[in-house]
Motif scaffolding. Structure first.
Motif, PDB file in Angstrom:
ATOM      1  N   UNK A  54       0.854  -1.188   0.000  1.00 19.24           N
ATOM      2  CA  UNK A  54       0.000   0.000   0.000  1.00 19.24           C
ATOM      3  C   UNK A  54       0.890   1.237   0.000  1.00 19.24           C
ATOM      4  N   UNK A  55       0.691   2.083  -0.987  1.00 17.07           N
ATOM      5  CA  UNK A  55       1.464   3.318  -1.085  1.00 17.07           C
ATOM      6  C   UNK A  55       0.692   4.499  -0.536  1.00 17.07           C
ATOM      7  N   UNK A  56       1.261   5.185   0.445  1.00 18.12           N
ATOM      8  CA  UNK A  56       0.646   6.372   1.037  1.00 18.12           C
ATOM      9  C   UNK A  56       1.655   7.516   1.012  1.00 18.12           C
ATOM     10  N   UNK A  57       1.230   8.702   1.426  1.00 21.13           N
ATOM     11  CA  UNK A  57       2.169   9.820   1.526  1.00 21.13           C
ATOM     12  C   UNK A  57       2.939   9.789   2.830  1.00 21.13           C
ATOM     13  N   UNK A  58       2.700   8.747   3.647  1.00 15.49           N
ATOM     14  CA  UNK A  58       3.417   8.598   4.914  1.00 15.49           C
ATOM     15  C   UNK A  58       4.245   7.307   4.954  1.00 15.49           C
ATOM     16  N   UNK A  59       4.483   6.709   3.806  1.00 13.45           N
ATOM     17  CA  UNK A  59       5.317   5.522   3.780  1.00 13.45           C
ATOM     18  C   UNK A  59       4.719   4.385   2.969  1.00 13.45           C
ATOM     19  N   UNK A  60       5.481   3.320   2.858  1.00 10.33           N
ATOM     20  CA  UNK A  60       5.072   2.115   2.144  1.00 10.33           C
ATOM     21  C   UNK A  60       4.642   1.074   3.172  1.00 10.33           C
ATOM     22  N   UNK A  61       3.417   0.570   3.021  1.00 10.49           N
ATOM     23  CA  UNK A  61       2.850  -0.387   3.960  1.00 10.49           C
ATOM     24  C   UNK A  61       2.900  -1.781   3.334  1.00 10.49           C
ATOM     25  N   UNK A  62       3.320  -2.748   4.124  1.00  9.35           N
ATOM     26  CA  UNK A  62       3.334  -4.145   3.714  1.00  9.35           C
ATOM     27  C   UNK A  62       2.341  -4.906   4.576  1.00  9.35           C
ATOM     28  N   UNK A  63       1.367  -5.573   3.909  1.00 10.72           N
ATOM     29  CA  UNK A  63       0.335  -6.325   4.620  1.00 10.72           C
ATOM     30  C   UNK A  63       0.444  -7.794   4.241  1.00 10.72           C
ATOM     31  N   UNK A  64       0.619  -8.666   5.242  1.00  7.38           N
ATOM     32  CA  UNK A  64       0.777 -10.096   5.008  1.00  7.38           C
ATOM     33  C   UNK A  64      -0.313 -10.867   5.733  1.00  7.38           C
ATOM     34  N   UNK A  65      -0.705 -11.994   5.109  1.00 10.16           N
ATOM     35  CA  UNK A  65      -1.657 -12.929   5.709  1.00 10.16           C
ATOM     36  C   UNK A  65      -2.986 -12.262   6.032  1.00 10.16           C
ATOM     37  N   UNK A  66      -3.561 -11.571   5.037  1.00 10.04           N
ATOM     38  CA  UNK A  66      -4.857 -10.943   5.260  1.00 10.04           C
ATOM     39  C   UNK A  66      -5.901 -12.021   5.566  1.00 10.04           C
TER      40      UNK A  66
END
Length: 863
Positions: free
Chosen positions: A509-521
């Motif tokens: 997930x790309x935001x203006x506050x950093x790159x988010x990594x989401x695993x095992x949704x």
């Protein structure tokens, strides 16, 4: 509703259909750029790569950056004979011939940059020089000089060597009867030009009979022979082709057609003051007429007449004008297709049928529209959400063909996820859960949202302030995943600018506050964030993430990330470290609005300085800007898309650009690089037979320099004129530079305080950053001062040897003298001792003799 439809219909009509991109592709070179005069009679590119332009006020040599102008100097017999240059020819030996208006013929020597001249006159009648209108070379290497006076044709029987005298009039011979029968001349650039049609046919036996052209009106025209032997002539209102006794006439819808030329690849160029037609002869014969619809390009406005059409080695089309300088057409414009000039385009999407949808941003509105590529207009989406009261946030078409659109109605707080059929019939509306709606303080605001179909066929929504929504179309229910704790607690709302699922199912997930990594949704969901850390050089360079894509060759290891302000990043998924790509590596700008993978297996990205292509094998960038046919240099956030057919779409502040990356790989990349100038101690060096520069620097293999001439500045240029400011260079000075110096677009190299010795300077250039020219080399020797030469050192050795010998002899003499003095002292002592000994001996002897005598002479007295 009625008002809205009237508004959009009026807006569609207001968007004109025009070849505006083609007009921007024409770049003018005028006196403001250094051209000596706007009236261009002829031009050509010589085999070394330089462009030569014959004007009404001098001969010009163009190197992509500067013009070098040659004009007549009455005090220099080796200057060009006249300033009005009418025609140019490069012969089979590579020599440049220049015809003038009543000032004779010139032959240019590139080594010395001298001109040798000859009068083109009938010496018997003493009529003076004729004006030269054409120069041709036959198969025997003879140069035919064609003048503006009928039957006054001259022939130059040229030897292989350069003339020794400034005037070579004895080489010319007048041919009173005109061209001999069956003389084959080179028609590779343009044909013979005569004031009347019949005179041309009378002068060349290979032309059709007179009776075949009796229906044509006499007119000034051009005639040439194509590579298949067909003859083409340009009349006032038509183009005529003769193939044997067959005649094909192509009428023009546009009048005042003035120029017929043939390019090096055999294509015929025809133009008037408004359009340029460019066809292969076989394609041209299939046309019924020449119209604006089948024109290759539209000429810039206010260009009243074209004098010459040609093509350079890089594929650029050039046109000479009568008073408006030289025009250059970038053929890349034919590969980039731009639409909707005047619109600011945000999100882009292409459906399964090839229809293009775009978000209008504030021009013309915060909604999605459909692009009509045939007439370059926007059409409203045929759905109830296409009204002024609906604002659109994001759209997508799933694998089954259904459209999904995130919308909100007017200024209300409620957002809807709406499902449509493939023909935009509403299926159902799904309200976004109230628990994720933003507080009223944020309304009304058009946030950035993302919509994405996951590998599980569910619809995922990238929401604001740390929320990722999963919508199950089967259960028609939402699941919310919250990563707000990973984000700052204060500040503006955090928006979702990019959403990507890799082949392992991990969400990015790309935001203006950093790159988010989401695993095992859905199971044990874990979130991690990548942000900039000033203390870690390998951290994310900028927190504003605008796009992500897996590396096509190593998807398990690398993720490419675009940022708005930090350039392009390559994340090593295993180590969590980022490699940075900015202007230092060739990226045109650090603001990267998005990144996609092209069908050419390269990465494409939009910036504030045009589009950039990254070759993943060499990690080199090739950049494109407005002059290549883009909508503008500046693009917009989230405005990029890769179509299933391979086309890439990028939107910006002035419309949409659509192209196929594979078509851009056909560009010619065999341009040569040349040294243009050398400065020694910051001074330009003139060409002098016995000077430092005995001939032009571009032909000089070696320089001889004195010891004080050790401050060297070299200028070089790539003979690719597509967009010279983007040409890149690398150079190396053997013995000084350990490796090639990546100079970027800098085309100068300077070295100061060079030691005495032998050096070799090498330089190469590239127009795209991937294909590099063959390097050229210049050797130079910096000689030491006289007191540091070999003979000086030999003199020093001999002098030191003599001094050492002299010192040795003096020392030997001194020692001998000392030994002699010592010897003499010892000898004197010995003699003195001997004298003493003798004295003592004789004294003793006399005493011994005297004592017995005394005894004999008298007895001893008795005391």
């Amino acid at each position: 509703m009625r008002f809205a439809w009237i508004f959009y219909i009026g807006l569609s009509i207001a968007v004109p259909f025009a070849l505006s991109a083609q007009n921007t592709a024409w770049q003018a070179l005028t006196i403001a750029d250094g051209l000596s005069q706007g009236m261009v009679y002829d031009f050509l590119q010589d085999r070394t790569g330089f462009m030569w332009i014959a004007t009404k006020d001098g001969l010009n040599r163009y190197d992509g950056y500067n013009f070098k102008v040659f004009t007549n100097d009455p005090y220099n017999p080796y200057s060009i004979s006249g300033n009005t240059c009418t025609v140019l020819l490069e012969d089979a030996r590579g020599r440049l011939w220049i015809g003038t208006e009543k000032d004779g013929l010139n032959l240019y020597d590139p080594l010395s940059q001298k001109f040798f001249r000859a009068e083109v006159s009938d010496q018997q009648n003493n009529t003076g020089n004729y004006s030269i209108i054409d120069l041709k070379e036959d198969q025997q290497g003879k140069i035919w000089v064609i003048t503006d006076t009928p039957k006054k044709i001259f022939c130059v029987a040229t030897p292989a060597k350069t003339p020794t005298k400034a005037n070579f009039r004895n080489w010319l011979k007048l041919i009173p009867q005109g061209l001999p029968p069956h003389t084959e001349l080179s028609f590779n650039r343009r044909g013979l030009n005569y004031p009347r049609l019949k005179e041309l046919y009378q002068s060349h036996q290979n032309f059709p009979e007179q009776r075949e052209i009796s229906t044509l009106q006499p007119h000034e025209f051009g005639c040439l022979k194509d590579q298949q032997g067909r003859l083409w002539a340009l009349s006032q209102d038509s183009l005529i082709c003769w193939q044997g006794k067959r005649i094909k006439v192509l009428p023009f819808e546009e009048k005042d057609v003035s120029e017929l030329s043939q390019l090096a690849d055999g294509r015929l160029a025809v133009c008037n003051s408004s359009y340029l037609w460019l066809f292969k002869p076989e394609e041209l014969l299939k046309q019924k007429s020449l119209t604006p619809e089948n024109a290759y390009a539209t000429l810039p406005p206010n260009i009243h007449s074209i004098t010459m059409i040609g093509e350079d080695a890089s594929g650029n089309i050039w046109a000479g004008t009568r008073g408006y300088g030289l025009l250059r057409f970038n053929p890349l414009v034919k590969k980039f297709h731009s639409f909707l000039a005047g619109s600011s385009v945000a999100a882009l999407y292409r459906d399964q049928e090839g229809q293009v949808y775009f978000h209008g941003n504030y021009r013309p509105g915060y909604r999605f529209f459909k692009l009509n590529q045939k007439n370059d207009q926007l059409d409203p989406i045929p759905a109830e959400i296409q009204t002024q009261l609906w604002a659109h946030d994001a759209m997508m078409q799933d694998a089954a063909g259904h459209f999904w659109v995130m919308t909100h109605y007017s200024n209300e707080l409620v957002h809807l996820l709406m499902k449509f059929t493939s023909d935009w019939q509403l299926i159902k509306k799904y309200p976004i859960p109230a628990t994720v709606e933003e507080p009223a303080i944020y309304q009304p605001t058009n946030f950035h949202y993302q919509i994405y179909q996951g590998q599980d066929k569910n619809v995922y929504l990238g929401w604001t302030n740390g929320k990722l929504l999963q919508f199950d179309p089967q259960k028609e229910s939402f699941t919310v995943f919250d990563y707000r704790k990973k984000l700052p607690e204060q500040g503006a709302p955090v928006e979702t600018f990019a959403l990507h699922q890799d082949h392992h199912g991990v969400w990015w997930i790309g935001t203006q506050r950093g790159l988010i990594k989401a695993e095992n949704l859905g199971a044990k969901t874990t979130f991690s964030v990548y942000k900039n850390d000033p203390t870690r050089r390998k951290s994310l360079s900028n927190d504003f993430v605008s796009g992500m894509i897996d590396d096509p060759t190593k998807p398990d290891q690398y993720l490419w990330v675009s940022t708005k302000g930090g350039g392009l990043e390559r994340l090593n998924k295993k180590t969590g470290e980022f490699d940075h790509f900015t202007e230092a590596q060739g990226l045109p700008n650090k603001v990267v609005y998005g990144v996609v993978l092209g069908e050419d297996k390269n990465l494409w990205m939009s910036t504030n300085r045009g589009l950039a292509r990254l070759n993943l094998k060499t990690l080199t960038f090739n950049n494109f800007n407005k002059s290549d046919g883009l909508q503008e240099d500046e693009f917009n956030t989230n405005s990029f898309f890769q179509g299933a057919s391979g086309e890439l779409l990028f939107g910006g502040i002035n419309g949409i650009t659509i192209f196929r990356p594979r078509e851009l790989s056909d560009r010619k990349n065999d341009s040569k690089i040349r040294l243009l100038e050398v400065k020694i101690n910051n001074k330009t060096v003139p060409i002098e037979p016995k000077g430092v520069l005995p001939q032009a620097i571009e032909y000089l293999p070696r320089l001889q320099l004195a010891h004080h001439q050790n401050l060297l500045s070299l200028e070089f240029g790539l003979m690719d004129f597509t967009n010279p400011v983007k040409n890149r260079y690398r150079y190396k000075l053997d013995g000084i530079d350990q490796d090639w110096v990546e100079a970027g677009t800098q085309r100068f190299a300077s070295y100061a305080h060079l030691e005495n010795g032998q050096y070799t300077f090498r330089v190469m250039g590239s127009a795209d950053g991937e294909h590099w020219s063959e390097p050229i080399a210049l050797q130079f020797c910096i000689h030491p001062p006289f007191y540091r030469t070999w003979w000086a050192y030999l003199t020093y050795v001999l002098l030191l040897s003599y001094l050492a010998y002299f010192w040795y002899q003096s020392q030997l003499k001194r020692v001998r003298l000392q030994e002699q003095v010592l010897y003499q002292g010892r000898e004197a002592t010995r003699l003195a001792e001997l004298d003493t000994l003798k004295t003592r001996f004789f004294t003793n002897i006399s005493h011994e003799f005297r004592t017995p005598s005394n005894l004999i002479l008298g007895p001893l007295p008795i005391w």
